[in-house]
Structure formats: structure tokens, C-alpha cells
Design an enzyme around this catalytic site. Sequence first.
Site, PDB file in Angstrom:
ATOM      1  N   ASP A   1     -11.394   1.841 -37.753  1.00  0.00           N
ATOM      2  CA  ASP A   1     -11.892   3.192 -38.024  1.00  0.00           C
ATOM      3  C   ASP A   1     -13.399   3.170 -38.305  1.00  0.00           C
ATOM      4  O   ASP A   1     -13.954   2.148 -38.699  1.00  0.00           O
ATOM      5  CB  ASP A   1     -11.172   3.778 -39.247  1.00  0.00           C
ATOM      6  CG  ASP A   1      -9.692   3.988 -38.977  1.00  0.00           C
ATOM      7  OD1 ASP A   1      -9.325   4.164 -37.808  1.00  0.00           O
ATOM      8  OD2 ASP A   1      -8.913   3.954 -39.953  1.00  0.00           O
TER       9      ASP A   1
HETATM   10  N1  URA Z   1      -5.670   0.396 -40.272  1.00  0.00           N
HETATM   11  C1  URA Z   1      -6.395   1.495 -40.601  1.00  0.00           C
HETATM   12  O1  URA Z   1      -5.892   2.400 -41.241  1.00  0.00           O
HETATM   13  N2  URA Z   1      -7.679   1.538 -40.220  1.00  0.00           N
HETATM   14  C2  URA Z   1      -8.285   0.542 -39.523  1.00  0.00           C
HETATM   15  O2  URA Z   1      -9.462   0.653 -39.205  1.00  0.00           O
HETATM   16  C3  URA Z   1      -7.518  -0.591 -39.198  1.00  0.00           C
HETATM   17  C4  URA Z   1      -6.207  -0.633 -39.577  1.00  0.00           C
END
Ligand code: URA
Length: 238
Positions: A102
Site C-alpha cells: 500500500d
Molecule cells: N497487507 C496490507 O494490508 N497492506 C500491504 O501493503 C501489504 C499487506
Amino acid sequence: MERLQKVIAEAGITSRRKAEELIINGKVRVNGKVIVELGTKVDGNDIIEVNEKMINLNRAKEYYLLNKPRGVISSVKDELGRKTVVDYINTDKRIYPVGRLDYDTTGLIILTNDGDLANILMHPSNKVSKTYIAKIEGLLNKDDIDRLKNGIFIDERKVKVENFKILDKNIEKNTSLIELTIIEGRNHIVKKLFASIKHPVIRLSRIKIACLEVGNLKSGEYRKLTIKEVKKLYSLKV
Ligand code: URA
């Protein structure tokens, strides 16, 4: 033998879709002959010209491990002009991230131009483990811990937590620091997992992908994978 559009794309000229357009529009020659069929297969001995220029078939594969900072997009390009993980890597190859983190998640992400390895790492049957450190709201009680241990259904599929540890608890601030390893590639999966037990994630970082650890890579730093590491990743294929 490989498909012509794939070879053109991997030579770093353009995307595979644009390569297909070039072929259909008669802009591609193989050994001097215009080719307009998309299924055409070529090999390293063929002379390929795009717009009358011979393409460089140096299709050497490159593999990088980046420690992604917060506020960076895990894609090749961003329509809003934000910084992407590819912007950090100094290469003229058309590399792309394997999977995604993310925008606000930090930590390890692999970038490569090797589609075969990317597929191996992304395919659920190869069970590639990923370890995260999550700062979450609240303190986990026995019920939360049991639920994490037993696996939690997210969008009707169980997320199996391979391993987890409470690294720290801050009773004053009502937060906890959790390390957990999962074999999952779904987007936002760690955030969804903790949200489902009412402990929203405040900060998230990925510290390990299979055999690759963050080590002393600082935020925004990257390194090339060694041949040994690439072989190890290939060996994850079942
Ligand atoms: N899980 C998440 O919620 N975000 C990420 O960036 C990676 C795994």
C-alpha cells in the site's frame, strides 16, 4: 522461441500491448520481412526491426530488492504523478514490482523484468511467505490470539497466519507491535485481518519475503538480488 510482441516488450521498446499495435500496423520486420501476425515466434538469431531500427535483444534479467518508503506507489507509473517504486531503481530495463505494498506501507518489494519469476512469486500454490511488523490499535486478548492462530476468514477465504509474535505492548497509548508471517498476496490483507478483530493497523512494514530480509537496507535503498537468491526464489515453484 518466444512470441514477437513479448520479445519487443522485453527489449525495453514499449509495452506488450503497444508492441502488438506496432506489429498489426506493419511496423515490425523479422529477418527483413514485415510481420503482421501476433502469434509469430522468434528466437535470439532473428533480426527484429521496429520502425526500421534493429532492436537490442539483450534481454538480461534484472532483480532488485527495494525498501519502499511510505508515500510511494507500487506500480510502474502513477496517473497522479506520484513517486513510484520504479523511480527508485537506476536501470534502463522495463522492470516492475512483484505484487504491491500500500501507499502508506513501508518495506520490502521485489522489482524485476523476469515475468516467469514474478509469476512464481505471485502464484498462491507456491506459498511464498511474507513477514510484516504491524503497529495496531489496542492490546490483543486471548480470543484475538486464538482467532489469529486459527486463521480468519476475509472475503470468504481463510487467511492462515503462519507465525505471529507480540513484540511490544504500549498500555499507555493502547497500541501493540505485532510481527506476523502469512502466505497471502491479496491486497490490504494485513489491514483487513486486524480490522476484522477490531485492532486497526496504524503502521505496517514488510520485513521479509521468502528468504529475503530487510537487513541493513535503509528506507529508499535497494540492492540487486544475488544469483543464489534468484535461484532460491525459483525453487519455490511447486
Ligand atoms: N497487507 C496490507 O494490508 N497492506 C500491504 O501493503 C501489504 C499487506
